[in-house]
Enzyme design. Structure first.
Site, mmCIF file in Angstrom:
data_model
loop_
_atom_site.group_PDB
_atom_site.id
_atom_site.type_symbol
_atom_site.label_atom_id
_atom_site.label_comp_id
_atom_site.label_asym_id
_atom_site.label_seq_id
_atom_site.Cartn_x
_atom_site.Cartn_y
_atom_site.Cartn_z
ATOM 1 N N HIS A 111 -4.128 -13.964 11.437
ATOM 2 C CA HIS A 111 -3.554 -13.857 10.092
ATOM 3 C C HIS A 111 -3.888 -12.532 9.422
ATOM 4 C CE1 HIS A 111 -1.924 -15.459 6.440
ATOM 5 N NE2 HIS A 111 -3.065 -15.456 5.786
ATOM 6 N N ARG B 248 -12.733 -12.355 5.017
ATOM 7 C CA ARG B 248 -12.019 -11.953 3.795
ATOM 8 C C ARG B 248 -11.931 -13.118 2.817
ATOM 9 N NH1 ARG B 248 -5.753 -12.157 2.706
ATOM 10 N NH2 ARG B 248 -6.046 -13.942 4.083
ATOM 11 N N ALA C 280 0.837 -1.207 0.000
ATOM 12 C CA ALA C 280 0.000 0.000 0.000
ATOM 13 C C ALA C 280 0.869 1.253 0.000
ATOM 14 C CB ALA C 280 -0.942 -0.006 1.205
ATOM 15 N N GLU D 283 -8.363 -20.518 -5.185
ATOM 16 C CA GLU D 283 -8.266 -20.646 -3.726
ATOM 17 C C GLU D 283 -9.650 -20.784 -3.116
ATOM 18 O OE1 GLU D 283 -5.944 -17.316 -2.340
ATOM 19 O OE2 GLU D 283 -4.091 -18.327 -2.863
ATOM 20 N N HIS E 73 -5.403 -18.319 10.542
ATOM 21 C CA HIS E 73 -4.948 -19.377 9.639
ATOM 22 C C HIS E 73 -4.815 -20.644 10.474
ATOM 23 C CE1 HIS E 73 -2.562 -21.677 6.825
ATOM 24 N NE2 HIS E 73 -2.881 -20.788 5.906
ATOM 25 N N ARG F 147 -11.173 -23.444 5.885
ATOM 26 C CA ARG F 147 -10.183 -22.894 6.815
ATOM 27 C C ARG F 147 -10.755 -22.596 8.205
ATOM 28 N NH1 ARG F 147 -6.721 -17.586 4.926
ATOM 29 N NH2 ARG F 147 -5.699 -19.042 3.552
HETATM 30 C C1 LIG Z 1 2.019 -15.170 5.817
HETATM 31 C C2 LIG Z 1 1.043 -14.288 5.055
HETATM 32 C C3 LIG Z 1 0.567 -14.688 3.813
HETATM 33 C C4 LIG Z 1 -0.343 -13.865 3.118
HETATM 34 N N1 LIG Z 1 -0.771 -14.251 1.879
HETATM 35 C C5 LIG Z 1 -1.589 -13.424 1.170
HETATM 36 C C6 LIG Z 1 -1.959 -13.721 -0.167
HETATM 37 O O1 LIG Z 1 -1.526 -14.710 -0.750
HETATM 38 N N2 LIG Z 1 -2.803 -12.859 -0.816
HETATM 39 C C7 LIG Z 1 -3.297 -11.729 -0.215
HETATM 40 O O2 LIG Z 1 -4.066 -10.981 -0.852
HETATM 41 N N3 LIG Z 1 -2.949 -11.415 1.042
HETATM 42 C C8 LIG Z 1 -2.104 -12.212 1.737
HETATM 43 N N4 LIG Z 1 -1.742 -11.885 3.009
HETATM 44 C C9 LIG Z 1 -2.192 -10.584 3.545
HETATM 45 C C10 LIG Z 1 -1.412 -9.455 2.851
HETATM 46 O O3 LIG Z 1 -0.062 -9.850 2.704
HETATM 47 C C11 LIG Z 1 -1.463 -8.153 3.646
HETATM 48 O O4 LIG Z 1 -2.782 -7.839 3.965
HETATM 49 C C12 LIG Z 1 -0.867 -6.999 2.840
HETATM 50 O O5 LIG Z 1 0.412 -7.343 2.385
HETATM 51 C C13 LIG Z 1 -0.806 -5.735 3.676
HETATM 52 O O6 LIG Z 1 -0.088 -4.755 2.973
HETATM 53 P P1 LIG Z 1 0.127 -3.330 3.644
HETATM 54 O O7 LIG Z 1 0.923 -2.536 2.685
HETATM 55 O O8 LIG Z 1 -1.169 -2.812 4.105
HETATM 56 O O9 LIG Z 1 0.965 -3.635 4.966
HETATM 57 P P2 LIG Z 1 2.397 -4.327 5.173
HETATM 58 O O10 LIG Z 1 2.838 -5.035 3.958
HETATM 59 O O11 LIG Z 1 2.341 -5.120 6.418
HETATM 60 O O12 LIG Z 1 3.354 -3.091 5.414
HETATM 61 C C14 LIG Z 1 3.228 -2.311 6.586
HETATM 62 C C15 LIG Z 1 4.418 -1.385 6.685
HETATM 63 O O13 LIG Z 1 4.197 -0.421 7.704
HETATM 64 C C16 LIG Z 1 5.364 -0.314 8.517
HETATM 65 N N5 LIG Z 1 4.965 0.174 9.830
HETATM 66 C C17 LIG Z 1 4.106 -0.371 10.715
HETATM 67 N N6 LIG Z 1 3.976 0.411 11.789
HETATM 68 C C18 LIG Z 1 4.770 1.489 11.589
HETATM 69 C C19 LIG Z 1 5.078 2.643 12.347
HETATM 70 N N7 LIG Z 1 4.536 2.873 13.558
HETATM 71 N N8 LIG Z 1 5.954 3.535 11.833
HETATM 72 C C20 LIG Z 1 6.539 3.333 10.626
HETATM 73 N N9 LIG Z 1 6.273 2.251 9.865
HETATM 74 C C21 LIG Z 1 5.396 1.344 10.344
HETATM 75 C C22 LIG Z 1 5.937 -1.703 8.508
HETATM 76 O O14 LIG Z 1 7.276 -1.696 8.925
HETATM 77 C C23 LIG Z 1 5.719 -2.063 7.037
HETATM 78 O O15 LIG Z 1 6.736 -1.473 6.273
HETATM 79 C C24 LIG Z 1 -0.815 -12.673 3.712
HETATM 80 C C25 LIG Z 1 -0.341 -12.280 4.952
HETATM 81 C C26 LIG Z 1 0.594 -13.070 5.629
HETATM 82 C C27 LIG Z 1 1.094 -12.610 6.961
#
Ligand SMILES: Cc1cc2nc3c(=O)[nH]c(=O)nc-3n(C[C@H](O)[C@H](O)[C@H](O)COP(=O)(O)OP(=O)(O)OC[C@H]3O[C@@H](n4cnc5c(N)ncnc54)[C@H](O)[C@@H]3O)c2cc1C
Length: 535
Positions: free
Chosen positions: A343, A378, A15, A115, A236, A282
């Site tokens: 998860h 979800r 994001a 899936e 999960h 699941r």
């Molecule tokens: C093991 C696993 C498998 C998954 N598989 C799938 C899949 O196959 N398909 C799917 O759609 N979704 C999947 N998901 C869910 C999906 O990966 C996440 O919902 C998505 O990647 C979230 O993206 P994001 O950018 O919102 O957050 P994130 O990718 O978690 O990034 C968050 C960022 O914010 C930073 N941050 C947090 N707090 C602070 C702070 N206070 N100050 C500064 N920086 C901060 C972190 O360091 C990180 O850089 C999976 C999740 C996991 C854990």
């Protein structure tokens, strides 16, 4: 130290990275600060295995993807949001490809995975390391713009800068603690994007990496922004049991290949629970394991593949085989200790589809946000889709907003935080409170809940929270304390949300009220705290 930027982005997952790139594409001269609390790739995104859902074949349709999402969401999805996100899916995938993401192809078509919950094969993936590939490509694209997008790693956002503009409060950036130079820094910007990801670390067992401490939810809530639907936490069923170490998911495909779940006394767990036995959905599997752990008091159950051909296991699951071997466990001859784990958070900071929150100047996207896309459950692989589409929509809206707004040269701050660095306290207090909080959440607010256990959890969390607030004021300058404070706030918000939902729906299952009730067919919204002056 104070820094001034045009846009501040918190988070380097899909994001945050995609948002920064989209802002740069729309406003090439804008200066963007991207802060992330650990290394750039310490994200949930980097762990995503399965892939990203989108309508990418001519046998599929928007209607089918929308219908699947709504069905899994148990009546709670916002249909208009689902429609817009699903319809934007193919375009978002194209943009990811433009930034260099290499999806696995079958000839000139996507090699689409199917899936649970999807009526069609529609999950684009990059082998079983989709998230890592997305991070790689987006980070490379960001680094190519290093004159305009500045990355600050090891910088943790503590709280938002809020100031008065006319009759309204506005967000003017964030207070950040830098682990690099151990200083507080004010990052001032007319637009702040909160893309801080998930909150799995509230629980003792989670598939989420250590960064997933729900900071964004707590930060927004403290700034007066509403949060919603936090009772809907997806678990999960099978994560490797190794407390205290980085979590590791044991894919559902292991059961697909014939893996069997056993209790520690050797009983097959799924035999009398569902017609599909180990291949049950699941949430059913997670509930059965949870029941067994509560009944037996054991710490884990077993996932057994030792009856299958060892060569096949090594070839089919090289990553799982190696990871377990690294823990001294040869899965071809010994069962794998597994636990269900937190998860994904379906709820979060209440936001429009364009990432707008109730605080002008504050936008949000990704797992930290609650748009209404996921409802009460979800659909697999819809989260990466939501994150990328929202980031794009938020970039469009916030660049428009940026053009219309004047930002004062000096921001009159209504709230000041962390003005003094005080004495460090004994670390055992912090470690103990975190462990206790995690255990309360896993034991009382997990997969199967009861009203009594929820109330008990609330009482214990409030006690821990009070203690944390006391020493937080004296010790804000360690990540552990900052995160613990956020974890406690988020835990309380999850439980308050769960207490209010006196029914079972989607991911919120109450043993004492197993039925859904039509009067609860609405979002659970908790208003943010009213921002106080000074503190
Ligand atoms: C093991 C696993 C498998 C998954 N598989 C799938 C899949 O196959 N398909 C799917 O759609 N979704 C999947 N998901 C869910 C999906 O990966 C996440 O919902 C998505 O990647 C979230 O993206 P994001 O950018 O919102 O957050 P994130 O990718 O978690 O990034 C968050 C960022 O914010 C930073 N941050 C947090 N707090 C602070 C702070 N206070 N100050 C500064 N920086 C901060 C972190 O360091 C990180 O850089 C999976 C999740 C996991 C854990």
């Amino acid at each position: 130290m104070d820094r001034r930027y045009d846009f501040l982005v918190a988070g380097s997952g899909i994001a945050g990275l995609f948002y920064a790139l989209q802002v740069n594409a729309r406003q090439p001269d804008a200066r963007i600060a991207l802060v992330t609390k650990k290394s750039e790739t310490a994200t949930n995104t980097n762990r995503a295995q399965g892939g990203i859902a989108a309508v990418l074949s001519n046998t599929d349709s928007f209607d089918a993807h929308i219908a699947d999402t709504l069905r899994v969401g148990c009546g709670m999805c916002h249909k208009d949001v689902v429609e817009r996100i699903v319809e934007a899916g193919p375009g978002a995938i194209e943009k990811l490809i433009d930034y260099g993401v290499q999806f696995t192809m079958a000839g000139d078509r996507f090699d689409l995975g199917r899936e649970g919950g999807h009526s069609q094969a529609r999950v684009a993936h990059a082998s079983d390391l989709t998230g890592r590939e997305i991070e790689r490509a987006l980070l490379a694209a960001i680094r190519a713009k290093s004159d305009k997008i500045h990355i600050f790693r090891d910088h943790i956002v503590l709280d938002l800068i809020i100031f008065r503009s006319g009759s309204e409060n506005r967000c003017g950036g964030a207070f950040v603690f830098s682990e690099v130079n151990r200083e507080f820094e004010g990052f001032y910007a007319p637009i702040t994007m909160l893309a801080t990801g998930g909150l799995g670390q509230v629980y003792f067992h989670t598939s989420n990496p250590r960064i997933a401490t729900g900071d964004g939810v707590a930060i927004a809530y403290r700034a007066g922004v509403a949060v919603g639907n936090l009772e809907f936490i997806q678990f999960h069923p099978t994560t490797l049991y190794r407390p205290g170490r980085e979590p590791f998911l044991i894919s559902e495909a292991v059961r697909g290949e014939g893996g069997r779940l056993r209790a520690q006394d050797g009983r097959f767990l799924m035999d009398n629970e569902h017609e599909l036995k180990d291949l049950a959905p699941r949430d059913v599997v997670a509930r059965v394991i949870d029941k067994e752990l509560k009944r037996s008091g054991d710490e884990y159950v077993l996932l057994d593949v030792s009856h299958l051909d060892p060569n096949h296991i090594r070839q089919r699951f090289p990553n799982i085989y190696q990871e377990c071997l690294g823990n001294g466990l040869d899965i071809t001859s010994h069962p794998i200790p597994v636990v269900p784990s937190a998860h994904y958070a379906c709820g979060g900071v209440v936001s429009t589809l364009h990432g707008e929150t109730s605080l002008p100047g504050l936008f949000t996207a990704g797992e930290v946000a609650m748009t209404g896309m996921h409802g009460a459950n979800r659909l697999a692989s819809n989260s990466l889709l939501e994150a990328v589409v929202m980031a794009q929509f938020a970039a469009e809206r916030s660049t428009d907003y940026f053009c219309q707004r004047d930002f004062p040269d000096t921001v009159p701050i209504e709230r000041a935080f962390h003005s003094s660095l005080a004495f460090p306290r004994e670390k055992i207090l912090i470690a103990h409170d975190r462990r206790e909080l995690n255990r309360v959440m896993s034991d009382f607010v997990g997969i199967v809940r009861t009203q009594d256990r929820l109330l008990l959890a609330l009482e214990r969390i409030q006690r821990i929270k009070n203690a944390i607030e006391q020493y937080y004021l004296a010790t804000p300058a360690t990540y552990n304390v900052v995160e613990l404070r956020n974890l406690a706030t988020v835990a309380e918000l999850i439980v308050r949300s769960a207490v209010g939902r006196k029914e079972s729906r989607g991911l919120h299952y109450l043993e004492d009220i197993p039925e859904s009730r039509s009067e609860f067919l609405h979002d659970t919204i908790i208003p943010g705290l009213s921002p106080q002056k000074g503190s």
